[in-house]
Design a protein around this motif. Structure first.
Motif, short mmCIF file in Angstrom:
data_model
loop_
_atom_site.label_atom_id
_atom_site.label_comp_id
_atom_site.label_asym_id
_atom_site.label_seq_id
_atom_site.Cartn_x
_atom_site.Cartn_y
_atom_site.Cartn_z
N GLN A 1 11.57 -19.51 -22.78
CA GLN A 1 12.23 -18.31 -22.27
C GLN A 1 11.28 -17.12 -22.28
N HIS B 1 12.72 -14.94 -8.61
CA HIS B 1 13.71 -15.08 -9.68
C HIS B 1 14.65 -16.24 -9.39
N ARG B 2 15.11 -16.34 -8.16
CA ARG B 2 16.02 -17.42 -7.80
C ARG B 2 15.33 -18.78 -7.90
N ALA C 1 15.29 -19.78 -11.49
CA ALA C 1 16.63 -20.18 -11.92
C ALA C 1 16.96 -21.58 -11.43
N ASP C 2 16.60 -21.89 -10.19
CA ASP C 2 16.86 -23.22 -9.64
C ASP C 2 16.05 -24.30 -10.37
N TYR D 1 17.58 -21.30 -16.08
CA TYR D 1 17.56 -20.09 -16.91
C TYR D 1 17.73 -18.87 -16.01
N VAL D 2 18.81 -18.10 -16.24
CA VAL D 2 19.06 -16.88 -15.48
C VAL D 2 18.34 -15.74 -16.19
N THR D 3 17.40 -15.14 -15.53
CA THR D 3 16.55 -14.14 -16.17
C THR D 3 17.32 -12.88 -16.54
N TYR E 1 19.26 -10.42 -14.31
CA TYR E 1 20.41 -10.91 -13.57
C TYR E 1 21.57 -11.30 -14.48
N CYS E 2 21.26 -11.69 -15.71
CA CYS E 2 22.38 -12.07 -16.58
C CYS E 2 23.07 -10.83 -17.13
#
Length: 633
Positions: free
Chosen positions: A432, A458-459, A462-463, A467-469, A472-473
């Protein structure tokens, strides 16, 4: 012989003799007469309705969309990336003039005293090198037409199968090796219509300074070789790449070196130069060659290749390609390329070295990615290079078909593999931290400056990792669940207001009186999710204000959609919603154009009044409904 003019008089000369509208059209802008002016689509920003006007009588242009303005010198400077001084010098030459040289070099035509080069003699050096390139080109053209059995002609036409047209387009040249370079320049001859008037001392001083001679030698290392002219941004030849000619190696100095390149000089830096990027100005006097270059430069696609002969091979097939001179592609190269082209393909040899070079180029280009840009690398089969691989292709469509079936390296994947992978499953804390550092753009890993491309990275992460950075979370899903994002901006009313805000982000500031109203807080937290109670568009706009407030961003400081999108990304605004909004801002499907929204006059005061009136009316109705509910209870 060229006429001379002083540098300070050059701008007026240029504006008096060059019609601005003609120069604008030379750069691919289609203009139509409208009254006393010409109008067209602005070349400095994307638009679908013409807002760019040219007034020839005043010699100025103005874009009412992005406020770009200036004269012919400003226009060429903005389109080419040259400094105004460089533009003045190139346009003066186009008019058949030269900037007046220093008195010392004037006297050098008759004096034998040792010359001293000054800092302001760059124009003299450039003109000198360009003069030698002209001699070499005229000589090769004569060999092509009158001596087909010469080694250099056999090499070009039989071994390489180059057409005369492409040889002329790239201004290839050849200097015989038997005579001294100075003797070639001073001898009157049909191939040398303007023999030099400089003394040997002055000539050799310039030749040494431009890399054509080494101290103590009177023959150039470029004689007896095939010469590829390398141009600066003004289209002047400032360097050579030279190849030994098979069967005539004995004519060349250092025959064991297949290629020799000009050293870095005051007029040439190989880290900035690209073969094929800017045509040599001397060949543009021919209408057919000028049209061939115009067609090539007006395309949106360019291939980056390793060799100069690769670029010429692709030009024969109708594909525009550029190549560096014996060095890797630099950030300076890529900045120049992305300024002009949207689709950039890096084509390399299929060996390990070629693939490594392609990956380095992709990573170097990340900061320059723009909306609509496509950037990837293609590895040829092992043992092949573009010159040999595309020899069987007959046209541009065949080349693209051959490229389409080859494996590709995409910029996001190369970046991910270099700066994040491998990761564990499930992710560890160390994974992370690695991801957050890479996406921060503050360490070794580059990130795009464009907000849409930052969102894409970023997307992608995540894909890949699940892990949603952090951007964005934070607040993700509060009042705006992901499945509803698209529905929140459907309908003409939603598109209408979101498009207005994308044009004028400061419009959000007029919502500030209601930031802390009870119904706004409830709408943001999903308690007033019914569209009958609070229209979805207002939920999105207030959510946007809340995201900006979290990062203490004043909407009045935002000047464009790019600014707004950038700060929303940083604030953790829902990514899928931002993607949909971006499509509206750019009118991707042209639906706004069909509805007439893109033709709406920019009227901030009216928009603020209409939005304020809408919210005031809603506030009164909701408050009244609340009071009724309380009374009924």
């Amino acid at each position: 012989m060229s006429l001379f003019c002083n540098f300070q008089d050059a701008p007026k000369l240029i504006k008096d003799k060059l019609l601005l509208s003609s120069v604008v059209e030379e750069y691919g802008v289609t203009l139509k007469r409208q009254g006393k002016e010409w109008v067209g689509l602005c070349p400095f920003h994307e638009e679908k309705t013409p807002s760019f006007s040219v007034n020839d009588s005043k010699g100025v242009y103005l874009c009412r969309g992005c406020s770009a303005h200036g004269d012919v010198i400003t226009f060429v400077s903005e389109m080419t990336g040259q400094s105004p001084g460089q533009v003045i010098r190139s346009l003066v030459k186009r008019l058949g003039y030269q900037i007046t040289p220093s008195e010392e070099w004037k006297s050098g035509r008759v004096s034998n005293k040792r010359p001293i080069l000054r800092a302001d003699d760059r124009d003299l050096l450039t003109g000198f090198h360009n003069y030698v390139a002209q001699m070499a080109h005229r000589n090769l053209v004569a060999l092509l037409r009158h001596e087909p059995d010469s080694p250099v002609v056999r090499y070009l036409q039989q071994e390489r199968s180059y057409s005369e047209s492409v040889i002329l387009q790239y201004g290839l040249g050849y200097l015989p090796s038997q005579a001294e370079l100075y003797d070639l320049a001073r001898a009157p001859h049909p191939l040398n219509p303007e023999p030099t008037e400089l003394t040997r001392q002055h000539w050799e001083a310039l030749a040494v300074e431009t890399g054509l001679l080494k101290n103590g030698h009177s023959r150039s290392m470029f004689q007896g070789r095939l010469l590829f002219p390398i141009t600066n941004s003004s289209g002047q030849c400032v360097a050579f790449s030279a190849r030994v000619i098979p069967g005539a190696e004995g004519d060349a100095i250092l025959p064991d070196r297949k290629y020799l390149n000009s050293p870095n000089t005051r007029i040439f830096d190989k880290s900035n130069a690209l073969f094929g990027m800017v045509p040599w100005s001397e060949v543009l006097d021919d209408s057919a060659l000028r049209e061939a270059w115009r067609t090539r430069l007006n395309t949106s696609v360019v291939l980056i290749v390793e060799g100069l002969t690769d670029a010429i091979r692709l030009a024969e097939r109708g594909i525009h390609a550029v190549a560096a001179m014996g060095t890797g592609i630099t950030k300076s190269h890529l900045r120049t390329i992305f300024r002009q082209f949207k689709y950039v393909q890096v084509v390399t040899d299929g060996d390990d070295a070629g693939i490594s070079a392609a990956k380095r180029t992709l990573v170097e280009g990340i900061p320059f990615l723009k909306p609509g840009t496509r950037f990837y690398a293609i590895a040829l089969p092992e043992g092949e290079d573009p010159d040999t691989f595309f020899e069987v292709a007959s046209n541009a469509d065949t080349v693209q078909s051959m490229l389409a079936i080859l494996p590709k390296l995409h910029v996001e994947d190369v970046w991910y593999q270099q700066f994040i992978a491998p990761v564990c499953e499930p992710l560890t804390l160390a994974d992370q931290v690695t991801i957050e550092r890479a996406l921060s753009g503050t360490h070794d890993a580059p990130m795009p400056e464009d907000p849409d491309w930052r969102l894409a990275f970023h997307r992608f992460v995540a894909d890949k990792t699940g892990y949603v950075t952090r951007p964005y979370c934070h607040k993700r899903g509060i009042g705006l669940p992901s499945p509803l994002h698209h529905s929140l901006i459907q309908g003409d009313a939603a598109v209408f207001w979101l498009y207005r805000v994308s044009r004028y982000p400061a419009l959000l500031a007029c919502l500030s009186p209601w930031d802390n109203r009870w119904w706004v807080r409830d709408a943001l937290n999903g308690l007033l999710a019914n569209p009958i109670e609070v229209p979805p568009t207002l939920r999105v706009l207030f959510h946007t204000r809340a995201s900006l407030s979290e990062n203490t961003i004043d909407p009045n400081e935002l000047e464009s959609w790019s600014d707004l999108a950038h700060h929303l990304i940083e604030a953790g605004f829902p990514s899928s919603l931002l993607v949909h909004w971006s499509e509206i801002a750019r009118d991707t499907d042209r639906s706004l154009e069909k509805l007439g929204y893109t033709q709406e006059v920019f009227a901030p005061d009216l928009w603020e009044y209409e939005l304020t009136s809408w919210v005031e009316d809603l506030d009164k109705r909701l408050t009244s409904r609340l009071h009724q509910s309380v009374s009924a209870t």
